[in-house]
Design a protein around this motif. Structure first.
Motif, PDB file in Angstrom:
ATOM      1  N   VAL A   1     -16.381 -21.797  -9.409  1.00 38.79           N
ATOM      2  CA  VAL A   1     -15.714 -20.606  -8.902  1.00 38.79           C
ATOM      3  C   VAL A   1     -14.485 -20.352  -9.762  1.00 38.79           C
ATOM      4  N   GLY A   2     -14.389 -19.156 -10.321  1.00 38.46           N
ATOM      5  CA  GLY A   2     -13.257 -18.776 -11.141  1.00 38.46           C
ATOM      6  C   GLY A   2     -12.420 -17.712 -10.464  1.00 38.46           C
ATOM      7  N   SER A   3     -11.520 -17.121 -11.228  1.00 36.27           N
ATOM      8  CA  SER A   3     -10.586 -16.154 -10.665  1.00 36.27           C
ATOM      9  C   SER A   3     -10.656 -14.826 -11.392  1.00 36.27           C
ATOM     10  N   LEU A   4     -10.510 -13.762 -10.643  1.00 34.70           N
ATOM     11  CA  LEU A   4     -10.298 -12.429 -11.199  1.00 34.70           C
ATOM     12  C   LEU A   4      -9.054 -11.871 -10.517  1.00 34.70           C
ATOM     13  N   ALA A   5      -7.941 -11.892 -11.242  1.00 37.91           N
ATOM     14  CA  ALA A   5      -6.675 -11.417 -10.682  1.00 37.91           C
ATOM     15  C   ALA A   5      -6.690  -9.897 -10.582  1.00 37.91           C
ATOM     16  N   GLY A   6      -6.095  -9.375  -9.536  1.00 33.51           N
ATOM     17  CA  GLY A   6      -6.038  -7.930  -9.350  1.00 33.51           C
ATOM     18  C   GLY A   6      -4.685  -7.477  -8.836  1.00 33.51           C
ATOM     19  N   HIS A   7      -4.089  -6.485  -9.506  1.00 28.01           N
ATOM     20  CA  HIS A   7      -2.846  -5.876  -9.049  1.00 28.01           C
ATOM     21  C   HIS A   7      -3.157  -4.681  -8.142  1.00 28.01           C
ATOM     22  N   SER A   8      -2.275  -4.430  -7.200  1.00 24.03           N
ATOM     23  CA  SER A   8      -2.471  -3.299  -6.297  1.00 24.03           C
ATOM     24  C   SER A   8      -1.122  -2.752  -5.844  1.00 24.03           C
ATOM     25  N   ILE A   9      -1.161  -1.548  -5.333  1.00 23.06           N
ATOM     26  CA  ILE A   9       0.021  -0.905  -4.772  1.00 23.06           C
ATOM     27  C   ILE A   9      -0.432  -0.077  -3.573  1.00 23.06           C
ATOM     28  N   VAL A  10       0.352  -0.063  -2.529  1.00 21.58           N
ATOM     29  CA  VAL A  10       0.090   0.778  -1.364  1.00 21.58           C
ATOM     30  C   VAL A  10       1.213   1.799  -1.286  1.00 21.58           C
ATOM     31  N   VAL A  11       0.840   3.079  -1.231  1.00 22.06           N
ATOM     32  CA  VAL A  11       1.837   4.150  -1.141  1.00 22.06           C
ATOM     33  C   VAL A  11       1.594   4.955   0.127  1.00 22.06           C
ATOM     34  N   ARG A  12       2.637   5.601   0.567  1.00 23.76           N
ATOM     35  CA  ARG A  12       2.536   6.488   1.714  1.00 23.76           C
ATOM     36  C   ARG A  12       2.815   7.920   1.255  1.00 23.76           C
ATOM     37  N   THR A  13       1.889   8.822   1.557  1.00 18.77           N
ATOM     38  CA  THR A  13       2.041  10.213   1.170  1.00 18.77           C
ATOM     39  C   THR A  13       2.076  11.111   2.392  1.00 18.77           C
ATOM     40  N   PRO A  14       3.029  12.033   2.463  1.00 21.52           N
ATOM     41  CA  PRO A  14       3.077  12.943   3.613  1.00 21.52           C
ATOM     42  C   PRO A  14       1.950  13.964   3.622  1.00 21.52           C
ATOM     43  N   ILE A  15       1.213  14.052   2.503  1.00 23.29           N
ATOM     44  CA  ILE A  15       0.089  14.998   2.433  1.00 23.29           C
ATOM     45  C   ILE A  15      -1.032  14.585   3.377  1.00 23.29           C
ATOM     46  N   TRP A  16      -1.153  13.291   3.623  1.00 23.65           N
ATOM     47  CA  TRP A  16      -2.226  12.802   4.501  1.00 23.65           C
ATOM     48  C   TRP A  16      -1.613  11.831   5.488  1.00 23.65           C
ATOM     49  N   ASP A  17      -1.525  12.247   6.727  1.00 27.78           N
ATOM     50  CA  ASP A  17      -0.902  11.429   7.762  1.00 27.78           C
ATOM     51  C   ASP A  17      -1.851  11.339   8.949  1.00 27.78           C
ATOM     52  N   THR A  18      -2.441  10.175   9.150  1.00 26.75           N
ATOM     53  CA  THR A  18      -3.437  10.005  10.207  1.00 26.75           C
ATOM     54  C   THR A  18      -2.825  10.098  11.596  1.00 26.75           C
ATOM     55  N   ARG A  19      -1.515  10.040  11.704  1.00 36.43           N
ATOM     56  CA  ARG A  19      -0.917  10.173  13.031  1.00 36.43           C
ATOM     57  C   ARG A  19      -1.021  11.603  13.546  1.00 36.43           C
TER      58      ARG A  19
END
Length: 434
Positions: free
Chosen positions: A251-269
């Protein structure tokens, strides 16, 4: 999470699970539900913060039939189990489960030829869109409101209704953990397995030695059924417990970068707008993936920067820090693709995780034979589940169902005989020790 004290560990034979990520928790969850399992369940994890790698930082995209033939039964079982569990336990509210629409977003700068479908799509930098089993259909009406519109671009729907969905993996892990502990499961954390306890006469496995990583104290967890679900750290855990083994866990590794952003264009609330999974290419030669999520007030998960050469961090050191260059590239790409509106985009979090992968593109979901272990396990056993690559969240529940079957000696719900630790080769890989 606080490490459980010695006196609270059941003196009876435990089912010992090494690794408290989503695969280990799914296994523990289904074992805890089994009316035929009377053994206590103990999970052991060395991280000072649970879910600080792939289980907490993955995208949470679910698919029913985006898999190679060897994985299709497990993929379908897991997808259906995700839906069933969500329906019975308010998954929409508790961990953001919702059906999703998959979009291929083709930008004007994309002059690449159609890439081949295959198991190497993520490692080679190609887009997950090439794993989709349906023909793309142009449908501008399904464009997410948060996706920028550019001259010459287009969107294509690449999923059939009812075959893809979305979860927040961190919240799902937290829910599973709570359910396991409600049914008497214990978690030792931060702690690590340092060796086996074996019978003086027969040599059979009788338990696992565990070190508390806060105060250095040691204890023994009694049990002869050991399940290793340690993600990219599975080979190290396996070698620590079974240095005499004739095989290794590849078993090896695949590193992954990510970012979570919040946009007022789409608000599930503000409504019930559908979630989207969007796959595209970027002029900086990587393939972004975006997943809009419920419950975060307009959150979109953005990833696609992957590296199989990045050194895996010791889990005892906690959460890995994203690299500055990759952080900058992701932020630039987010600004190119996602609308920010008048309020702009808010960065919720940035992450770096290490996905466990195998060189043959399929996970290990298997019992390890006593012969290959090089020791006797008596009436117990050793099992490994690791190497799910980009499909760890998608296949988590199905893997948990199957692993629970294997540990209890039952016929598995789907055939996983092709998911052995020998890989696609006929003969096992022999580990030579000096």
């Amino acid at each position: 999470m606080t490490i459980i004290t010695t006196t609270t560990i059941d003196p009876n034979d435990n089912i010992i699970i090494l690794g408290c990520g989503i695969i280990g928790l799914s296994t523990a969850y289904y074992l805890s539900l089994s009316p035929t399992n009377t053994n206590p369940i103990t999970l052991i994890d060395p991280s000072p913060e649970l879910f600080s790698s792939a289980s907490g930082f993955a995208g949470g995209f679910l698919a029913k039939d985006w898999f190679s033939p060897s994985l299709t039964p497990l993929g379908a079982l897991s997808f259906n189990e995700h839906a069933r569990l969500a329906a019975e336990n308010n998954g929409r509210e508790n961990w953001g489960y919702t059906p999703s629409i998959c979009i291929s977003y083709i930008q004007h700068h994309d002059g690449s030829k159609q890439q081949k479908r295959g198991d190497d799509w993520l490692r080679s930098g190609t887009s997950r869109v090439n794993a989709a089993p349906v023909e793309a259909e142009h449908d501008e009406a399904r464009r997410p409101g948060w996706l920028k519109k550019k001259e010459g671009d287009k969107v294509e729907v690449i999923s059939e209704e009812g075959t893809t969905a979305q979860v927040d993996p961190l919240r799902l892990c937290q829910w599973l953990l709570g359910e396991v502990m409600k049914r008497g499961g214990k978690v030792l954390q931060p702690a690590k397995a340092t060796g086996l306890v074996r019978d003086d006469l027969t040599g059979e496995v009788k338990g696992v030695k565990v070190r508390d990583l806060k105060d250095g104290s040691e204890r023994v967890v009694k049990g002869n059924r050991v399940v290793i679900t340690a993600g990219v750290w599975t080979p190290k855990v396996f070698r620590t417990l079974f240095p005499q083994a004739k095989v290794g866990m590849r078993v090896g590794s695949l590193a992954g970068h990510s970012i979570v952003v919040r946009t007022p264009i789409w608000d599930t609330r503000e409504g019930e707008e559908e979630c989207h999974a969007v796959f595209t290419t970027h002029e900086k030669n990587f393939c972004p993936e975006m997943f809009s999520r419920l419950g975060g007030g307009g959150e979109v998960y953005f990833a696609g920067l992957n590296d199989s050469t990045l050194e895996v961090q010791d889990p005892e050191k906690g959460k890995a820090r994203p690299l500055d260059e990759q952080r900058g590239l992701l932020r630039e790409a987010v600004g190119d693709i996602i609308k920010g509106g008048d309020g702009g985009l808010e960065v919720v979090r940035e992450g770096l995780c290490f996905r466990p992968v195998t060189e043959w593109g399929a996970p290990i979901v298997s019992q390890i034979t006593g012969e290959d272990l090089g020791i006797s396990v008596g009436d117990g056993g050793v099992w490994v589940a690791a190497g799910h690559g980009p499909w760890g969240i998608a296949m988590s529940l199905g893997t948990g169902v199957v692993m629970a079957d294997l540990v209890e000696g039952k016929e598995t719900r789907v055939d996983v005989r092709g998911l052995g630790y020998h890989g696609p080769n006929t003969h096992p890989v022999v580990v030579h020790t000096i």
